[in-house]
Design a protein around this motif. Sequence first.
Motif, PDB file in Angstrom:
ATOM      1  N   SER A 237     -23.980  -8.506  -1.042  1.00 25.69           N
ATOM      2  CA  SER A 237     -23.481  -9.663  -0.315  1.00 25.69           C
ATOM      3  C   SER A 237     -21.953  -9.659  -0.326  1.00 25.69           C
ATOM      4  O   SER A 237     -21.327  -9.404  -1.364  1.00 25.69           O
ATOM      5  CB  SER A 237     -23.995 -10.961  -0.941  1.00 25.69           C
ATOM      6  N   LEU A 238     -21.370  -9.952   0.817  1.00 17.32           N
ATOM      7  CA  LEU A 238     -19.917 -10.040   0.904  1.00 17.32           C
ATOM      8  C   LEU A 238     -19.374 -11.170   0.044  1.00 17.32           C
ATOM      9  O   LEU A 238     -18.175 -11.208  -0.256  1.00 17.32           O
ATOM     10  CB  LEU A 238     -19.494 -10.246   2.363  1.00 17.32           C
ATOM     11  N   LEU A 239     -20.250 -12.077  -0.363  1.00 17.64           N
ATOM     12  CA  LEU A 239     -19.840 -13.166  -1.240  1.00 17.64           C
ATOM     13  C   LEU A 239     -19.653 -12.699  -2.684  1.00 17.64           C
ATOM     14  O   LEU A 239     -19.107 -13.431  -3.515  1.00 17.64           O
ATOM     15  CB  LEU A 239     -20.886 -14.286  -1.206  1.00 17.64           C
ATOM     16  N   ASP A 240     -20.111 -11.475  -2.979  1.00 20.29           N
ATOM     17  CA  ASP A 240     -20.091 -10.969  -4.350  1.00 20.29           C
ATOM     18  C   ASP A 240     -18.970  -9.971  -4.623  1.00 20.29           C
ATOM     19  O   ASP A 240     -19.016  -9.253  -5.614  1.00 20.29           O
ATOM     20  CB  ASP A 240     -21.442 -10.338  -4.689  1.00 20.29           C
ATOM     21  N   GLY A 241     -17.988  -9.903  -3.739  1.00 24.01           N
ATOM     22  CA  GLY A 241     -16.851  -9.026  -3.999  1.00 24.01           C
ATOM     23  C   GLY A 241     -16.636  -8.006  -2.901  1.00 24.01           C
ATOM     24  O   GLY A 241     -17.446  -7.850  -1.989  1.00 24.01           O
ATOM     25  N   PRO A 242     -15.508  -7.262  -2.965  1.00 22.94           N
ATOM     26  CA  PRO A 242     -15.153  -6.297  -1.925  1.00 22.94           C
ATOM     27  C   PRO A 242     -16.180  -5.177  -1.780  1.00 22.94           C
ATOM     28  O   PRO A 242     -16.761  -4.706  -2.774  1.00 22.94           O
ATOM     29  CB  PRO A 242     -13.801  -5.743  -2.404  1.00 22.94           C
ATOM     30  N   VAL A 243     -16.352  -4.742  -0.553  1.00 24.05           N
ATOM     31  CA  VAL A 243     -17.314  -3.676  -0.255  1.00 24.05           C
ATOM     32  C   VAL A 243     -16.905  -2.373  -0.922  1.00 24.05           C
ATOM     33  O   VAL A 243     -17.734  -1.659  -1.508  1.00 24.05           O
ATOM     34  CB  VAL A 243     -17.441  -3.481   1.272  1.00 24.05           C
ATOM     35  N   ASP A 244     -15.615  -2.013  -0.839  1.00 28.22           N
ATOM     36  CA  ASP A 244     -15.181  -0.714  -1.361  1.00 28.22           C
ATOM     37  C   ASP A 244     -15.327  -0.634  -2.872  1.00 28.22           C
ATOM     38  O   ASP A 244     -15.675   0.422  -3.414  1.00 28.22           O
ATOM     39  CB  ASP A 244     -13.752  -0.391  -0.927  1.00 28.22           C
ATOM     40  N   THR A 245     -15.102  -1.751  -3.561  1.00 30.32           N
ATOM     41  CA  THR A 245     -15.302  -1.754  -5.009  1.00 30.32           C
ATOM     42  C   THR A 245     -16.759  -1.497  -5.343  1.00 30.32           C
ATOM     43  O   THR A 245     -17.088  -0.703  -6.246  1.00 30.32           O
ATOM     44  CB  THR A 245     -14.866  -3.107  -5.608  1.00 30.32           C
ATOM     45  N   TRP A 246     -17.651  -2.141  -4.619  1.00 27.76           N
ATOM     46  CA  TRP A 246     -19.089  -1.950  -4.837  1.00 27.76           C
ATOM     47  C   TRP A 246     -19.505  -0.501  -4.547  1.00 27.76           C
ATOM     48  O   TRP A 246     -20.252   0.108  -5.337  1.00 27.76           O
ATOM     49  CB  TRP A 246     -19.861  -2.920  -3.951  1.00 27.76           C
ATOM     50  N   ILE A 247     -19.014   0.054  -3.455  1.00 29.06           N
ATOM     51  CA  ILE A 247     -19.387   1.431  -3.097  1.00 29.06           C
ATOM     52  C   ILE A 247     -18.870   2.424  -4.126  1.00 29.06           C
ATOM     53  O   ILE A 247     -19.577   3.386  -4.503  1.00 29.06           O
ATOM     54  CB  ILE A 247     -18.854   1.790  -1.686  1.00 29.06           C
ATOM     55  N   GLN A 248     -17.676   2.217  -4.616  1.00 25.83           N
ATOM     56  CA  GLN A 248     -17.154   3.124  -5.649  1.00 25.83           C
ATOM     57  C   GLN A 248     -18.026   3.095  -6.892  1.00 25.83           C
ATOM     58  O   GLN A 248     -18.288   4.135  -7.511  1.00 25.83           O
ATOM     59  CB  GLN A 248     -15.713   2.740  -6.001  1.00 25.83           C
ATOM     60  N   GLU A 249     -18.527   1.908  -7.237  1.00 25.63           N
ATOM     61  CA  GLU A 249     -19.432   1.800  -8.386  1.00 25.63           C
ATOM     62  C   GLU A 249     -20.760   2.486  -8.108  1.00 25.63           C
ATOM     63  O   GLU A 249     -21.334   3.157  -8.983  1.00 25.63           O
ATOM     64  CB  GLU A 249     -19.665   0.323  -8.719  1.00 25.63           C
ATOM     65  N   GLN A 250     -21.259   2.332  -6.903  1.00 29.66           N
ATOM     66  CA  GLN A 250     -22.553   2.894  -6.546  1.00 29.66           C
ATOM     67  C   GLN A 250     -22.525   4.421  -6.461  1.00 29.66           C
ATOM     68  O   GLN A 250     -23.535   5.081  -6.704  1.00 29.66           O
ATOM     69  CB  GLN A 250     -23.010   2.327  -5.186  1.00 29.66           C
ATOM     70  N   THR A 251     -21.383   4.985  -6.090  1.00 28.27           N
ATOM     71  CA  THR A 251     -21.304   6.426  -5.831  1.00 28.27           C
ATOM     72  C   THR A 251     -20.477   7.170  -6.882  1.00 28.27           C
ATOM     73  O   THR A 251     -20.091   8.323  -6.650  1.00 28.27           O
ATOM     74  CB  THR A 251     -20.691   6.674  -4.435  1.00 28.27           C
ATOM     75  N   ASN A 252     -20.211   6.530  -8.005  1.00 32.72           N
ATOM     76  CA  ASN A 252     -19.409   7.148  -9.064  1.00 32.72           C
ATOM     77  C   ASN A 252     -18.048   7.602  -8.561  1.00 32.72           C
ATOM     78  O   ASN A 252     -17.539   8.672  -8.934  1.00 32.72           O
ATOM     79  CB  ASN A 252     -20.162   8.337  -9.686  1.00 32.72           C
ATOM     80  N   GLY A 253     -17.465   6.796  -7.673  1.00 35.82           N
ATOM     81  CA  GLY A 253     -16.125   7.060  -7.189  1.00 35.82           C
ATOM     82  C   GLY A 253     -16.030   7.999  -6.015  1.00 35.82           C
ATOM     83  O   GLY A 253     -14.934   8.219  -5.484  1.00 35.82           O
ATOM     84  N   ARG A 254     -17.144   8.572  -5.566  1.00 32.97           N
ATOM     85  CA  ARG A 254     -17.093   9.554  -4.483  1.00 32.97           C
ATOM     86  C   ARG A 254     -16.862   8.917  -3.132  1.00 32.97           C
ATOM     87  O   ARG A 254     -16.106   9.409  -2.302  1.00 32.97           O
ATOM     88  CB  ARG A 254     -18.392  10.369  -4.445  1.00 32.97           C
ATOM     89  N   GLY A 255     -17.537   7.812  -2.845  1.00 30.60           N
ATOM     90  CA  GLY A 255     -17.525   7.217  -1.519  1.00 30.60           C
ATOM     91  C   GLY A 255     -18.700   7.708  -0.693  1.00 30.60           C
ATOM     92  O   GLY A 255     -19.471   8.581  -1.113  1.00 30.60           O
ATOM     93  N   VAL A 256     -18.847   7.127   0.493  1.00 29.01           N
ATOM     94  CA  VAL A 256     -19.981   7.469   1.368  1.00 29.01           C
ATOM     95  C   VAL A 256     -19.537   8.457   2.435  1.00 29.01           C
ATOM     96  O   VAL A 256     -18.356   8.573   2.768  1.00 29.01           O
ATOM     97  CB  VAL A 256     -20.573   6.209   2.033  1.00 29.01           C
ATOM     98  N   ASP A 257     -20.522   9.172   2.968  1.00 33.57           N
ATOM     99  CA  ASP A 257     -20.241  10.144   4.024  1.00 33.57           C
ATOM    100  C   ASP A 257     -19.962   9.472   5.362  1.00 33.57           C
ATOM    101  O   ASP A 257     -19.128   9.940   6.141  1.00 33.57           O
ATOM    102  CB  ASP A 257     -21.435  11.092   4.201  1.00 33.57           C
TER     103      ASP A 257
END
Length: 370
Positions: A237-257
């Motif tokens: 949810s966008l109410l739970d913080g920035p998207v990029d911070t969440w993605i970095q956590e989800q991908t171990n810092g790699r980011g998405v393709d």
Amino acid sequence: MTDTMLAARMHNVAEQMRLEQVPQPIPGLGEVRVRVHAVNIVPNLSNILENWTTWFPEDPLPTLPAIFGLDPAGVVEEVGDGVIGWEVGDRVYVNPGRYCLACEACRDGDLINCSSYAFAGYFGFTPTSVALLDRYPGGLAESMLAPAYSLVRLPDNLDFNTAARFGYLGTMYSALKKANARPGRTVLVNGISGTLGLSAALLAPAMGLTTLYGTARNRELLKSVADLMPDRLHTHSLLDGPVDTWIQEQTNGRGVDIYIDALGPGADHETFREGMRSLRRGGVCVDIGAMMGELSIDIHRVMDQQLRIIGSAWSTARECQEMADMVAAGTLDLSPLEHHVYPLRDVNSAISGIAERNGGFSNYIVSPTA
């Protein structure tokens, strides 16, 4: 068959549509007439009807009064001269993309970049689009005229109401193809609970996508979307913080393709930028949401990280046929769509009612046969 038909026409911008008897269209060379069974009322239609000439005067509307209706499906009822491969009784979706077949792009086979490209029943993209808009009205009528090149053959297991969603499904499908989405690629969709965004969750299993990330605001809707792909679709949810911070956590810092932005005209620009910052080195962003206004981005990072930004406006009839074939094969399941069907006489109620939809799950349909 009578010489006239019932149609809903808009006479002036921001006015409700009027039900009127108009002449039946007569197909010419390379054209067919389709008996309309379903037309999808897209979420942006009310903006087109009320605000378009102010917001985007460079993108013309058809000459008023006009028949709108972007995504029709129905049955071929008359075939004009020179049409090969289509017969009376064929069940079809009518892709609204119209092109001239004469400009440089068309002669190169790049039809969607035609210099007069237009959405029949909606709007055009250049000043010369008006001729195509006026020749090919939309689907909010008992019958409509269509060039044979726009037809998509429907399998028996695909009903008209679902097929009328193919414009928005196809927009996402084309975006995923342009980004070379395939098994092993990670995809982030901003706005995944909306009409465009939900299409990614529906298409992902058919395209073999293994990891999909999606954002929206409504947590309850996000849960419903995540349930479509347990363990493979991760939501935030966008109410739970920035998207990029969440993605970095989800991908171990790699980011998405791949990052696909499906946020609409009124969306916050910062959300788009967060999506861009979520990309890995060499990643690609595809915009299909039509966010309004000039958007500032870190162009130095785009260069250094070799990122790509692509605009993708629609899909081709070929791409829509691919989706229909997926449905026929049983790999594309569109059963989660919830159909809200209105008769043609209630078209104005359908347009106003879409604001209370259940996110992208709601499929608002006007049926001239109801």
